[in-house]
Design an enzyme around this catalytic site. Structure first.
Site, PDB file in Angstrom:
ATOM      1  N   ARG A  94      -7.311  11.028 -11.521  1.00 43.38           N
ATOM      2  CA  ARG A  94      -6.775   9.827 -10.884  1.00 43.38           C
ATOM      3  C   ARG A  94      -5.702   9.112 -11.694  1.00 43.38           C
ATOM      4  NH1 ARG A  94     -11.680   6.358  -8.344  1.00 43.38           N
ATOM      5  NH2 ARG A  94      -9.913   5.319  -7.388  1.00 43.38           N
ATOM      6  N   HIS A 112      -7.045  13.796  -0.433  1.00 39.37           N
ATOM      7  CA  HIS A 112      -7.299  12.653  -1.323  1.00 39.37           C
ATOM      8  C   HIS A 112      -8.196  11.622  -0.633  1.00 39.37           C
ATOM      9  CE1 HIS A 112      -6.213  10.566  -5.053  1.00 39.37           C
ATOM     10  NE2 HIS A 112      -6.179   9.446  -4.362  1.00 39.37           N
ATOM     11  N   TYR A 166       4.472   0.290  10.130  1.00 39.16           N
ATOM     12  CA  TYR A 166       5.855  -0.089  10.432  1.00 39.16           C
ATOM     13  C   TYR A 166       6.889   0.742   9.674  1.00 39.16           C
ATOM     14  CZ  TYR A 166       3.585  -4.267  12.328  1.00 39.16           C
ATOM     15  OH  TYR A 166       2.788  -5.122  13.041  1.00 39.16           O
TER      16      TYR A 166
END
Length: 774
Positions: free
Chosen positions: A29, A76, A120
């Site tokens: 990570r 993931h 968006y």
């Protein structure tokens, strides 16, 4: 069948599980891999966009929400917010020196504006990202199963450039962290090429090529070559980064323009801070601040006619985030020789490049091995065509006479000694390929493939030739993606910071109350007109130049120093002194001293040859201890924790602190138990450092000093009120001078001293400075 439960000590089980968790965070990570310079989430985003969604640079855009969903569902499973944050960062040109994602929509700004929601915004890969991915189809890197074993993902990407240095990385793992600054792509490539040609080059040699970090927001790094070499050799250190600026003139108007901000700083907050400094008159050389930035940073400060731009910038670099520090920590995951799991290591500049070069050589070798296998497969098919073309009519006859594809293939194999692959290719051959020109083209292709295979075989057999190929490709990348450096290194104008240059020189009155509230006023009509909180009263009233300092002595033996200009200006109640300093519980002001030269105490000679020079101050504790200490160490501005002037015995406190105008002064004090003492100030030895002092007057277990002032042989001293209502002046006219260490004189045999009639201590200058005079 019963299950056997094994008992394990809690501390062993906890340690084992914590180490497993730490290893997972470190390797899966938080830390980037030295080979492709990416964290797992970044690698999975790029791979998904390239392999699963086909979002190549010349293709269409797709909603970021779609990308995040694909990444989370396939590779993931750690939540959509972390994936989107990583995606956004790879699209920000102010975060990465060479962005990898082409974003369409609001992806945040240098002002700290958050990006729009993922529903968006849209994205696709940038051309540079394709250089990290394009060779992945040629089996250049290893793959591993994804989290649910339904598909595979690359261990690393076949990066064609040292991406870890180009874009840097930041991450916090368990027990370790990384903070690698971005660098100029051209310089990094040049350093890699230099190492290919000569592996004996040192870090110092490489720093001559990689001049230092190259932040996307520009700025200037205040570091010399030796400091940069030390950081790159040790793999850690701290860089000072400051904004760049220039001055503009338009007629009589003069402007100072900040054209870059330090990397990682919020421009909007900096502009807000600048405006606050101007509003509070801490920067009198500037009349206005505004942000005129568009795609380029442009923060404008309007200057007064006689103001020096260098003076303004010296203040801003000292007091604002226009100069900041950037810690460097070159920690990354390094592949192990005997394990598939990389391990974290702090690397130097050369080690980072060497690890990438070794990986790149292996990648190029595997790429050419894949190409050679593909060419050999094609040669094998073309050789089958060549055999058939030599007896084409017979081959056609065998096919026509066969009862099916299998019989035709068997006939061709038997007649022309073909393999099954060759026979199938011949049978799949379209009729138009039997034309004379097509046959010649196939034979030409066979000759070209054989020549290409021979070239690749020679290349794979020669490591120097492979290194030459790596160098050639690096130079091509530099030509395509190289840019001029944005961050300047070292040099720059040396700016001197003078605190007094930023304070409007004027006289002010500082009011300090008994309860420890402070404020600054330009004037007042009368002491009784000063606005105070209910039950509070003026303890000290000081007139001083705003550029001088003021010392607050407390009952716990600490001295706190601030500039008069820093005292809050108000006609209200003011602020508690604790707002400016870190006071302990029960700590309060017992003495105030201005350092305006117009209030200067006589210096004279030291009391003894080894004593520090005067002026001095006298402190008396409730337990009857007396201290005489120099004031010079307490004249400069202190930090919030102040400085020590006395070290007190347990349960003892300083009762009063007075500046000592001269050694002929008398220390006049009274105790609650009804005793008084007048002693010469020079009977108290001068302390060289903070200490407990000496016994001035002996007090009983239930007694304590409750009044103290300075006097002379002509009079003066505290006025106290006895329990019988009588006022007594404790001075040399009333009580004979004593030597220190005694019990003092008896004020009254029966009763006690109940009150000290304190008057405000006023420091007033005879010659005042006109308001605003510099």
């Amino acid at each position: 069948m019963s299950q056997v439960v094994e008992q394990v000590p809690l501390h062993l089980a906890t340690a084992e599980r914590y180490l497993s968790y730490a290893l997972s965070v470190i390797t899966s990570r938080a830390l980037p891999d030295v080979r492709d310079g990416l964290k797992p989430v970044q690698r999975r985003i790029l791979y998904t966009m390239y392999h699963d969604m086909g979002l190549v640079p010349n293709g269409r855009y797709r909603k970021c929400a779609g990308v995040v969903g694909e990444v989370m569902g396939k590779y993931h499973p750690h939540g959509d917010s972390s994936i989107y944050e990583a995606l956004v960062r790879m699209a920000q040109d102010f975060s990465l020196r060479a962005p990898l994602v082409d974003g369409q929509g609001n992806f945040g700004s240098l002002d700290g504006d958050p990006p729009a929601a993922m529903r968006y915004t849209e994205c696709r890969l940038r051309p540079l990202a394709e250089e990290l991915l394009s060779e992945i189809k040629k089996r250049t890197v290893d793959f591993r199963p994804n989290y649910d074993g339904q598909r595979t993902e690359p261990v690393v990407l076949p990066a064609q450039l040292p991406h870890l240095l180009v874009n840097g990385s930041e991450g916090i793992a368990v027990g370790m962290a990384t903070r690698i600054p971005p660098h100029n792509l051209g310089e990094v490539v040049d350093a890699a090429v230099a190492l290919i040609r000569d592996r004996s080059r040192t870090v110092r040699d490489l720093v001559g090529i990689v001049r230092g970090p190259d932040f996307p927001t520009g700025g200037r790094i205040l570091a010399g070559t030796d400091e940069l070499v030390r950081i790159y050799e040790q793999g850690q250190g701290t860089l000072k980064v400051r904004a760049t600026w220039h001055e503009e003139k338009e007629g009589r108007r003069r402007r100072l323009v900040v054209d870059s901000v330090p990397y990682g700083q919020n421009k909007a907050k900096i502009v807000e801070h600048l405006g606050e400094e101007v509003r509070l008159r801490r920067l009198p050389q500037v009349t206005d601040v505004r942000d005129e930035s568009t795609d380029e940073v442009r923060v404008v400060l309007d200057l007064k006619a006689d103001a020096a731009a260098e003076t303004v910038m010296a203040y801003l670099f000292k007091r604002t985030a226009l100069q900041s520090t950037w810690p460097v920590n070159l920690t990354a995951l390094v592949p192990g020789a005997d394990t598939d799991v990389p391990s974290p290591a702090r690397l130097d500049l050369k080690a980072i490049l060497e690890h990438w070069l070794d990986f790149r050589l292996l990648t190029v070798r595997r790429r050419y091995a894949f190409d050679l296998a593909q060419i050999r497969e094609r040669i094998h098919v073309l050789e089958g065509f060549a055999k058939v073309f030599d007896a084409l009519d017979e081959a056609i006859r065998l096919v026509r006479e066969a009862d099916g594809r299998a019989e035709a293939a068997a006939a061709l194999i038997a007649r022309f000694a073909l393999s099954e692959i060759q026979a199938d290719a011949v049978l799949d051959l379209r009729l138009y390929r039997l034309a004379k020109l097509e046959i010649e083209a196939i034979l030409e292709e066979l000759a070209a493939k054989r020549a290409e295979a021979e070239r690749i075989e020679k290349l794979l057999a020669s490591e120097p030739k492979l290194w030459a190929e790596v160098e050639r490709e690096l130079r091509a990348l530099r030509k395509t993606y190289g840019e001029a450096r944005r961050t300047e290194i070292g040099g720059g104008q040396q700016l001197e910071f003078d605190e007094n240059a930023y304070i409007v020189a004027e006289d002010a009155w500082v009011v300090v109350t008994r309860d420890g509230w402070i404020k600054r006023q330009s004037s007042f009509s009368g002491l009784d007109k000063v606005r105070l909180r209910d039950g509070d009263e003026v303890g000290w009233l000081v007139q001083a130049d705003t550029r001088t300092t003021l010392t607050f002595f407390t009952n716990l033996g600490s001295a706190y120093v601030m500039r008069v200009d820093a005292v809050p200006a108000t006609t209200g109640y003011g602020e508690p002194v604790q707002a400016s300093f870190t006071f302990a519980d029960g700590e309060q002001v017992v003495g105030v001293l201005p350092h305006d030269p117009r209030h200067a105490l006589p210096a004279g000679e030291p009391a003894a040859p080894d004593d520090p020079p005067p002026p001095y101050a006298v402190a008396i504790t409730q337990g009857g201890r007396g201290l005489r200490f120099p004031l010079a160490p307490h004249a400069e501005v202190s930090n919030r924790t102040g400085r020590r002037y006395a070290r007190l015995a347990e349960a003892d406190q300083v009762f009063a602190v007075w500046p000592l105008p001269g050694p002929d002064r008398r220390v006049c004090l009274a105790t609650r138990g009804g005793r008084a003492m007048v002693l010469a100030a020079d009977d108290l030895p001068v302390l060289k450092a903070a200490g407990k002092g000496v016994t001035a007057i002996k007090v009983g277990p239930k007694d304590a000093v409750m009044a103290c002032e300075l006097g002379t042989d002509e009079g003066g001293g505290p006025v106290v009120v006895t329990s019988k209502g009588r006022n007594v002046v404790v001075g040399e006219r009333t009580f004979a001078r004593s030597t220190r260490g005694g019990k003092g004189n008896v004020v009254l045999k029966v009763g006690s001293i109940d009150q000290w009639l304190q008057s405000p201590v006023i420091y007033e200058v005879s010659e005042t400075r006109p308001q605003g005079e510099s």
